[in-house]
Design an enzyme around this catalytic site. Structure first.
Site, PDB file in Angstrom:
ATOM      1  N   ASP A  27      48.166  16.947  79.636  1.00  9.90           N
ATOM      2  CA  ASP A  27      48.066  15.966  80.727  1.00  9.90           C
ATOM      3  C   ASP A  27      48.327  14.524  80.298  1.00  9.90           C
ATOM      4  O   ASP A  27      47.754  14.058  79.306  1.00  9.90           O
ATOM      5  CB  ASP A  27      46.662  15.985  81.335  1.00  9.90           C
ATOM      6  CG  ASP A  27      46.233  17.338  81.827  1.00  9.90           C
ATOM      7  OD1 ASP A  27      47.042  18.276  81.799  1.00  9.90           O
ATOM      8  OD2 ASP A  27      45.065  17.446  82.246  1.00  9.90           O
ATOM      9  N   TRP A  51      46.768  24.272  71.866  1.00 12.86           N
ATOM     10  CA  TRP A  51      45.709  23.525  72.537  1.00 12.86           C
ATOM     11  C   TRP A  51      44.435  23.558  71.699  1.00 12.86           C
ATOM     12  O   TRP A  51      44.060  24.584  71.152  1.00 12.86           O
ATOM     13  CB  TRP A  51      45.434  24.128  73.917  1.00 12.86           C
ATOM     14  CG  TRP A  51      44.451  23.317  74.721  1.00 12.86           C
ATOM     15  CD1 TRP A  51      44.736  22.328  75.602  1.00 12.86           C
ATOM     16  CD2 TRP A  51      43.024  23.441  74.711  1.00 12.86           C
ATOM     17  NE1 TRP A  51      43.580  21.814  76.138  1.00 12.86           N
ATOM     18  CE2 TRP A  51      42.504  22.476  75.607  1.00 12.86           C
ATOM     19  CE3 TRP A  51      42.125  24.257  74.013  1.00 12.86           C
ATOM     20  CZ2 TRP A  51      41.137  22.314  75.844  1.00 12.86           C
ATOM     21  CZ3 TRP A  51      40.769  24.096  74.249  1.00 12.86           C
ATOM     22  CH2 TRP A  51      40.289  23.146  75.154  1.00 12.86           C
ATOM     23  N   SER A  84      40.738  14.506  79.972  1.00 13.03           N
ATOM     24  CA  SER A  84      41.584  13.598  80.744  1.00 13.03           C
ATOM     25  C   SER A  84      40.790  12.479  81.415  1.00 13.03           C
ATOM     26  O   SER A  84      39.583  12.579  81.630  1.00 13.03           O
ATOM     27  CB  SER A  84      42.351  14.375  81.812  1.00 13.03           C
ATOM     28  OG  SER A  84      43.257  15.270  81.214  1.00 13.03           O
ATOM     29  N   GLU A 209      42.087  19.656  89.369  1.00 16.52           N
ATOM     30  CA  GLU A 209      42.091  18.749  88.224  1.00 16.52           C
ATOM     31  C   GLU A 209      42.872  17.480  88.559  1.00 16.52           C
ATOM     32  O   GLU A 209      43.617  17.412  89.535  1.00 16.52           O
ATOM     33  CB  GLU A 209      42.710  19.435  86.990  1.00 16.52           C
ATOM     34  CG  GLU A 209      41.922  20.633  86.510  1.00 16.52           C
ATOM     35  CD  GLU A 209      42.472  21.231  85.221  1.00 16.52           C
ATOM     36  OE1 GLU A 209      41.666  21.470  84.307  1.00 16.52           O
ATOM     37  OE2 GLU A 209      43.687  21.475  85.146  1.00 16.52           O
ATOM     38  N   TRP A 305      50.307  26.168  82.863  1.00 12.74           N
ATOM     39  CA  TRP A 305      49.285  26.803  82.032  1.00 12.74           C
ATOM     40  C   TRP A 305      49.521  28.298  81.850  1.00 12.74           C
ATOM     41  O   TRP A 305      48.952  28.906  80.929  1.00 12.74           O
ATOM     42  CB  TRP A 305      47.901  26.557  82.631  1.00 12.74           C
ATOM     43  CG  TRP A 305      47.359  25.188  82.329  1.00 12.74           C
ATOM     44  CD1 TRP A 305      47.076  24.198  83.208  1.00 12.74           C
ATOM     45  CD2 TRP A 305      47.047  24.662  81.026  1.00 12.74           C
ATOM     46  NE1 TRP A 305      46.610  23.074  82.550  1.00 12.74           N
ATOM     47  CE2 TRP A 305      46.580  23.334  81.209  1.00 12.74           C
ATOM     48  CE3 TRP A 305      47.124  25.171  79.727  1.00 12.74           C
ATOM     49  CZ2 TRP A 305      46.185  22.526  80.151  1.00 12.74           C
ATOM     50  CZ3 TRP A 305      46.727  24.360  78.669  1.00 12.74           C
ATOM     51  CH2 TRP A 305      46.263  23.069  78.884  1.00 12.74           C
TER      52      TRP A 305
END
Length: 497
Positions: A27, A51, A84, A209, A305
């Site tokens: 992000d 990740w 984020s 999100e 994702w």
């Protein structure tokens, strides 16, 4: 899922999109313009291409075209991952974090607390601040500044509101698994009061999100404005996996209220209110820059994702979309969101045709053949034929093919990447569909092709499709095709540096 070996050379490194030199990125965070510099912070793993170890990476630009990667800005530690959020310049030092001469740049981020933390299993909002133009950061000693004791409270976007309800900082964040945007205000970025919630329907399994909320003029008229609320959802995107919705309405300083006349039923997600920021698979978590007085510019994460961890890019992973300038326009009696790409000036332009009314016969017309990995812009301006299909094919050899199809019968734009790439993931092959609103009977396409992506802007940015592709062919052959004669006013190819 198909295992993909790392390529022997970096054939997928984008030419005109930001990507880190190495390691994982997702992000965009803390987009802020200050003193002539655009700051792009982003979710980043400083230690590898998977990740994890979420920290804020940092890149800067003076033109949104050329980016310089900076040292990691806000580093994870044993107690928290840095999820984020957003960044603002606290011009009037409402937070007291300045030094009396320099206004602080303040990052508002989600603390995702680790198993070793006393807050294990929760997410809360925290601050970090910089007094040297974002080069070094200090975490606020009183963190977190907003804690709901929730496991999924995240992604704060903060802006200064000055309107009928008063003047204060506003935060929009999400209770991710509850499909809920929560709105708070603060006089100083340190103490926060709950104002309201916004909810909308969606698949039960999806999470919300990366919200954003901003005001824009309608049809460039400063006396007529509307507010836009952005929410990213995963899964449940219009094309599968991750996607980003937008709602248009009003914000009175307390509540966001969607305007019913702007709602629409979305193909692939019947019954959902709002619309989709992008109809492709690979534009997620898009947020806008703070600090721009008269423009609204957004950047998204160019991935999904469903397969983000499987892309065949070796020691680095993920790119950002092109920056896009956002506006509102009245189309067909409804207020719609328009996206205009910000891209480099072409170094070479060719005109297979730019004579108004040139008729391209049914079949295939070769436009150009270029080395694989070049960044290209293809523009098409034509009248919509009465029926049939036409479009562009991007061939890369060895049976690989990506097709952009304009379907007159269904008023639909399709991007077919089912044969576009090396094996990436079982869920990667797909056909994306976007509604095609005819404007005076015309079709206008602006297509950007980079080493591993295609971004399509249709009808002046009224609809966009963003998709990754990973071809391994040595050349890119571009063709115009049609199943009936097509009158074309412009067909232009530009090579971008």
């Amino acid at each position: 899922m198909t295992s993909v070996p790392a390529p022997t050379r970096d054939i997928y490194r984008p030419r005109i999109h930001y990507t880190p030199a190495k390691n994982w990125m997702n992000d965009p965070n803390g987009l802020v313009f200050h003193r002539g510099v655009y700051h792009l912070f982003y979710q980043h793993n400083p230690y590898g291409p998977e990740w994890g170890n979420m920290s804020w990476g940092h890149a800067t630009s003076t033109d949104l075209l050329t980016w310089t990667e900076q040292p990691v800005a806000i580093q994870c530690d044993d107690d928290e991952a840095i999820f984020s959020g957003s960044a603002v310049v606290d011009t009037h030092n409402t937070s007291g974090l300045g030094n009396g001469t320099t206004p602080p740049m303040v990052a508002v981020y989600t603390s995702a607390y680790t198993e070793t933390s006393q807050r294990n299993g929760t997410q809360a909002q925290s601050l970090a601040y910089s007094l040297d133009e974002g080069q070094t950061w200090s975490k606020y000693a009183g963190n977190p500044v907003l804690d709901r004791k929730s496991a999924n409270f995240r992604d704060p976007k903060v802006f200064w509101y000055d309107g009928p309800a008063g003047a204060y900082w506003v935060m929009v964040a999400v209770e991710a698994t509850e499909h809920r945007v929560v709105v708070y205000n603060s006089p100083d970025l340190l103490s926060w009061e709950h104002l309201s919630d916004f909810t909308a329907d969606g698949p039960a399994e999806s999470v919300w999100e990366c919200p954003d909320l901003f005001e824009l003029p309608i049809d460039e008229d400063p006396t007529r404005t509307a507010w836009v609320l952005i929410v990213s959802v995963t899964p449940g995107g219009v094309a599968g996996g991750s996607g980003t919705r937008y709602f248009i309405g009003d914000f009175d300083g307390v509540n966001f209220t969607e305007t019913p006349a702007t709602q629409e039923t979305v193909d692939g997600a019947a019954g959902l209110r709002g619309s989709w920021l992008d109809w492709g698979r690979d534009n997620y978590a898009a947020v806008s820059f703070s600090g721009l007085a008269d423009r609204r510019i957004m950047i998204g994460w160019m991935s999904n994702w469903q397969y983000a961890g499987s892309t065949p890019t070796g020691t680095w992973r993920s790119a950002m979309t092109l920056p896009r300038e956002i506006s509102l326009a009245t189309v067909g009696g409804r207020t719609r969101l328009i996206q205009a790409p910000i891209a480099p000036t072409p170094t070479l332009v060719t005109h297979p045709t730019d004579a108004p009314g040139t008729v391209l016969p049914a079949g295939q017309t070769s436009i150009a053949t270029l080395p694989s990995g070049e960044a290209l812009r293809v523009q098409v301006n034509t009248m919509q034929p009465a029926g049939g299909v036409f479009g562009l094919r991007f061939r890369t050899g060895d049976g690989e093919l990506t097709s952009l199809i304009v379907d007159a019968a269904t008023r639909e734009l399709r991007l077919d990447r089912t044969a576009s790439s090396v094996a990436v993931h079982d869920l990667f092959p797909s056909i994306e569909r976007a509604p095609l609103d005819l404007i005076d009977g015309r079709v206008e396409l602006e297509v950007y092709v980079d080493a591993c992506s295609i971004e399509v802007f249709a009808q002046g940015g009224l609809a966009t499709i963003t998709d990754l592709i990973f071809p391994h062919g040595g050349q890119t052959e571009i063709e115009f095709f049609a199943d009936a004669d097509v009158a074309v006013d412009q067909l232009e190819l530009a090579v971008l540096s």
